[in-house]
Design a protein around this motif. Sequence first.
Motif, PDB file in Angstrom:
ATOM      1  N   MET A 149      -8.305  16.617  -9.962  1.00 20.76           N
ATOM      2  CA  MET A 149      -8.110  18.015  -9.561  1.00 20.76           C
ATOM      3  C   MET A 149      -6.810  18.531 -10.176  1.00 20.76           C
ATOM      4  O   MET A 149      -5.909  17.764 -10.476  1.00 20.76           O
ATOM      5  N   LYS A 150      -6.746  19.873 -10.337  1.00 17.06           N
ATOM      6  CA  LYS A 150      -5.512  20.416 -10.911  1.00 17.06           C
ATOM      7  C   LYS A 150      -4.696  21.133  -9.840  1.00 17.06           C
ATOM      8  O   LYS A 150      -5.251  21.582  -8.818  1.00 17.06           O
ATOM      9  N   GLY A 151      -3.395  21.196 -10.077  1.00 15.60           N
ATOM     10  CA  GLY A 151      -2.521  21.880  -9.138  1.00 15.60           C
ATOM     11  C   GLY A 151      -1.290  22.400  -9.860  1.00 15.60           C
ATOM     12  O   GLY A 151      -0.924  21.887 -10.926  1.00 15.60           O
ATOM     13  N   LEU A 152      -0.678  23.422  -9.271  1.00 15.91           N
ATOM     14  CA  LEU A 152       0.562  23.979  -9.843  1.00 15.91           C
ATOM     15  C   LEU A 152       1.734  23.249  -9.196  1.00 15.91           C
ATOM     16  O   LEU A 152       1.914  23.314  -7.978  1.00 15.91           O
ATOM     17  N   ALA A 153       2.504  22.559 -10.031  1.00 18.06           N
ATOM     18  CA  ALA A 153       3.519  21.638  -9.499  1.00 18.06           C
ATOM     19  C   ALA A 153       4.929  22.024  -9.912  1.00 18.06           C
ATOM     20  O   ALA A 153       5.149  22.729 -10.902  1.00 18.06           O
ATOM     21  N   MET A 154       5.873  21.521  -9.121  1.00 16.45           N
ATOM     22  CA  MET A 154       7.267  21.480  -9.532  1.00 16.45           C
ATOM     23  C   MET A 154       7.385  20.230 -10.411  1.00 16.45           C
ATOM     24  O   MET A 154       7.162  19.114  -9.929  1.00 16.45           O
ATOM     25  N   LEU A 155       7.685  20.418 -11.697  1.00 22.34           N
ATOM     26  CA  LEU A 155       7.811  19.268 -12.598  1.00 22.34           C
ATOM     27  C   LEU A 155       9.173  18.614 -12.393  1.00 22.34           C
ATOM     28  O   LEU A 155       9.300  17.401 -12.394  1.00 22.34           O
ATOM     29  N   LYS A 156      10.165  19.470 -12.212  1.00 22.12           N
ATOM     30  CA  LYS A 156      11.530  19.055 -11.849  1.00 22.12           C
ATOM     31  C   LYS A 156      12.261  20.331 -11.441  1.00 22.12           C
ATOM     32  O   LYS A 156      11.685  21.426 -11.526  1.00 22.12           O
ATOM     33  N   ILE A 157      13.497  20.223 -10.985  1.00 24.11           N
ATOM     34  CA  ILE A 157      14.220  21.423 -10.574  1.00 24.11           C
ATOM     35  C   ILE A 157      14.242  22.423 -11.740  1.00 24.11           C
ATOM     36  O   ILE A 157      14.589  22.064 -12.864  1.00 24.11           O
ATOM     37  N   GLU A 217      15.710  16.895  -5.845  1.00 21.71           N
ATOM     38  CA  GLU A 217      14.814  16.727  -6.991  1.00 21.71           C
ATOM     39  C   GLU A 217      13.427  16.272  -6.542  1.00 21.71           C
ATOM     40  O   GLU A 217      13.300  15.486  -5.590  1.00 21.71           O
ATOM     41  N   ARG A 218      12.415  16.832  -7.152  1.00 25.83           N
ATOM     42  CA  ARG A 218      11.035  16.390  -6.947  1.00 25.83           C
ATOM     43  C   ARG A 218      10.369  16.389  -8.317  1.00 25.83           C
ATOM     44  O   ARG A 218      10.594  17.303  -9.104  1.00 25.83           O
ATOM     45  N   HIS A 219       9.542  15.389  -8.570  1.00 24.32           N
ATOM     46  CA  HIS A 219       8.829  15.326  -9.851  1.00 24.32           C
ATOM     47  C   HIS A 219       7.329  15.431  -9.613  1.00 24.32           C
ATOM     48  O   HIS A 219       6.770  14.668  -8.821  1.00 24.32           O
ATOM     49  N   ASN A 220       6.699  16.377 -10.295  1.00 26.69           N
ATOM     50  CA  ASN A 220       5.237  16.521 -10.242  1.00 26.69           C
ATOM     51  C   ASN A 220       4.718  16.651  -8.807  1.00 26.69           C
ATOM     52  O   ASN A 220       3.700  16.053  -8.445  1.00 26.69           O
ATOM     53  N   LEU A 221       5.432  17.397  -8.015  1.00 25.39           N
ATOM     54  CA  LEU A 221       5.016  17.662  -6.634  1.00 25.39           C
ATOM     55  C   LEU A 221       4.280  18.996  -6.609  1.00 25.39           C
ATOM     56  O   LEU A 221       4.844  20.029  -7.002  1.00 25.39           O
ATOM     57  N   ILE A 222       3.025  18.979  -6.152  1.00 24.15           N
ATOM     58  CA  ILE A 222       2.265  20.230  -6.097  1.00 24.15           C
ATOM     59  C   ILE A 222       2.898  21.148  -5.052  1.00 24.15           C
ATOM     60  O   ILE A 222       3.252  20.713  -3.950  1.00 24.15           O
ATOM     61  N   LEU A 223       3.062  22.425  -5.433  1.00 21.65           N
ATOM     62  CA  LEU A 223       3.777  23.396  -4.606  1.00 21.65           C
ATOM     63  C   LEU A 223       2.848  24.061  -3.586  1.00 21.65           C
ATOM     64  O   LEU A 223       1.638  23.877  -3.614  1.00 21.65           O
ATOM     65  N   GLY A 274      10.917  17.570   9.499  1.00 22.83           N
ATOM     66  CA  GLY A 274       9.878  16.619   9.071  1.00 22.83           C
ATOM     67  C   GLY A 274       8.456  17.133   9.226  1.00 22.83           C
ATOM     68  O   GLY A 274       7.529  16.581   8.623  1.00 22.83           O
ATOM     69  N   GLY A 275       8.259  18.165  10.061  1.00 22.07           N
ATOM     70  CA  GLY A 275       6.913  18.738  10.170  1.00 22.07           C
ATOM     71  C   GLY A 275       6.512  19.505   8.923  1.00 22.07           C
ATOM     72  O   GLY A 275       5.345  19.845   8.738  1.00 22.07           O
ATOM     73  N   TRP A 276       7.483  19.783   8.082  1.00 20.73           N
ATOM     74  CA  TRP A 276       7.220  20.473   6.808  1.00 20.73           C
ATOM     75  C   TRP A 276       6.849  19.423   5.767  1.00 20.73           C
ATOM     76  O   TRP A 276       7.707  18.787   5.170  1.00 20.73           O
ATOM     77  N   LYS A 277       5.550  19.229   5.609  1.00 18.48           N
ATOM     78  CA  LYS A 277       5.061  18.184   4.709  1.00 18.48           C
ATOM     79  C   LYS A 277       4.622  18.740   3.359  1.00 18.48           C
ATOM     80  O   LYS A 277       4.973  18.195   2.312  1.00 18.48           O
ATOM     81  N   PHE A 278       3.802  19.834   3.404  1.00 19.21           N
ATOM     82  CA  PHE A 278       3.289  20.391   2.142  1.00 19.21           C
ATOM     83  C   PHE A 278       4.439  20.793   1.229  1.00 19.21           C
ATOM     84  O   PHE A 278       5.349  21.512   1.635  1.00 19.21           O
ATOM     85  N   SER A 279       4.376  20.388   0.003  1.00 17.08           N
ATOM     86  CA  SER A 279       5.355  20.738  -1.030  1.00 17.08           C
ATOM     87  C   SER A 279       6.769  20.314  -0.645  1.00 17.08           C
ATOM     88  O   SER A 279       7.749  20.890  -1.115  1.00 17.08           O
ATOM     89  N   ASN A 280       6.855  19.299   0.212  1.00 12.21           N
ATOM     90  CA  ASN A 280       8.146  18.739   0.571  1.00 12.21           C
ATOM     91  C   ASN A 280       8.047  17.210   0.470  1.00 12.21           C
ATOM     92  O   ASN A 280       8.615  16.605  -0.428  1.00 12.21           O
ATOM     93  N   PHE A 281       7.231  16.595   1.388  1.00 17.07           N
ATOM     94  CA  PHE A 281       7.024  15.143   1.319  1.00 17.07           C
ATOM     95  C   PHE A 281       5.694  14.777   0.670  1.00 17.07           C
ATOM     96  O   PHE A 281       5.461  13.620   0.352  1.00 17.07           O
ATOM     97  N   LYS A 282       4.774  15.746   0.599  1.00 20.01           N
ATOM     98  CA  LYS A 282       3.481  15.448  -0.029  1.00 20.01           C
ATOM     99  C   LYS A 282       3.023  16.684  -0.798  1.00 20.01           C
ATOM    100  O   LYS A 282       3.604  17.770  -0.662  1.00 20.01           O
TER     101      LYS A 282
END
Length: 353
Positions: free
Chosen positions: A1-9, A51-57, A108-116
């Motif tokens: 699947m495709k997604g729009l991600a943060m590649l890096k800062i 910093e996050r690498h390839n994390l879908i936003l 910690g309840g903020w998971k989307f585009s933070n921890f996953k």
Amino acid sequence: MKGLAMLKIGEIGWIEKDKPDIGPMDALVKPIALAPCTSDVHTVWGGAIGERHNLILGHEALGEVVEVGDMVKDFKPGDRVIVPAITPDWGSSAEQKGFPSQSGGPLGGWKFSNFKDGVFAELFHVNQADYNLALLPKGMSLEAGVMIPDMLSTGFMGAENANIPMGGSVAVLGIGPVGLSAVAGAAILGAGRIFAVGTRPNCIDVAKKYGATDIISYKDGDTAQQIVDATDGEGVDAVIIAGGSQNIILDAVNAAAAGSVISNANYFGEGETLPIPRAGWGFGMADKDFATGLCPGGRVRMERLADIVTYNRMDPALMATHVFHGLDSVEEALLLMKDKPRDLIKPVVIIEE
Ligand code: NDP
Ligand code: ZN
């Protein structure tokens, strides 16, 4: 699947990932409407969470359930759902103490585009589906519904935490979509006079529709002084912070009357410490309290917010100034959120009617 991600800062791009696995209590969901958030902008271009690498936003979505785990009782493939921006671990100690948004650690309840991976993808994972998802009411427009997961939940939280007396006066500092939702929340909670502070004409127009009685421009001089003057030297019973940088705390405390709560919904991105005006805070003895909070999530919260929309207490679709179509356009919508043209309140992306 495709997604729009943060590649890096500082950098975004489309990437391919495997479809997420779901556990027995979870759901796999495909988006039907999305909205970018000022928080996504802070995450990518402000380095807000590091910093996050390839994390879908993305964390603001309405969706259609594609698959559910064995233990999910209340949702099935094909259901159209509201997905809260914050998906707490229900049953955690933080939740049992009454602060589910902080489950699993601070924020910690903020998971989307933070921890996953987040929701700007063809598919995304939702933990504890029965506790976190809510059915999208039939007939609710996607433009209105997609404001529920974060804008309404956060803005209303700002108003709830402000402990507004019935008929009391409130100042909402910042009237982007969060502050506008706080204006609407304050009106619904019974505020008398509502000062809305901002300058964008569309925002001012919607603030008035949501119940603002007085508009203040922070560009016309000291904000707090303008509010104090307009209240015959008294200040307001409650202040909600929904914009600005750290010095807005000075305005908030100086505009607040004795016995008030200064309720913060804003993200502060700079400085090791934040300022409090010593005299304005009565040298620490002024009976002016602070409240803070992360957007509340979970099913009951989403169902209640949906009722506010269904039963016409306010119309969140007024904030959807820019409407895009198709998953691919979420990139353009996010870049618009970054640039914040003066006619923008909130961009939304409709994927499937
Ligand atoms: P916007 O950028 O759309 O709106 C910010 C508002 O603040 C604008 O109305 C702007 O005025 C106003 N403003 C700027 N400077 C000042 C000032 N000095 N005094 C008074 N007002 C000022 O932001 P959003 O509404 O999208 O988000 C608001 C904040 O909420 C952000 O920091 C965001 O990260 C945070 N947030 C927090 C969440 C939470 O869980 N607590 C969840 C989601 C967002 P103008 O009209 O001139 O532009
Ligand atoms: Zn958001």
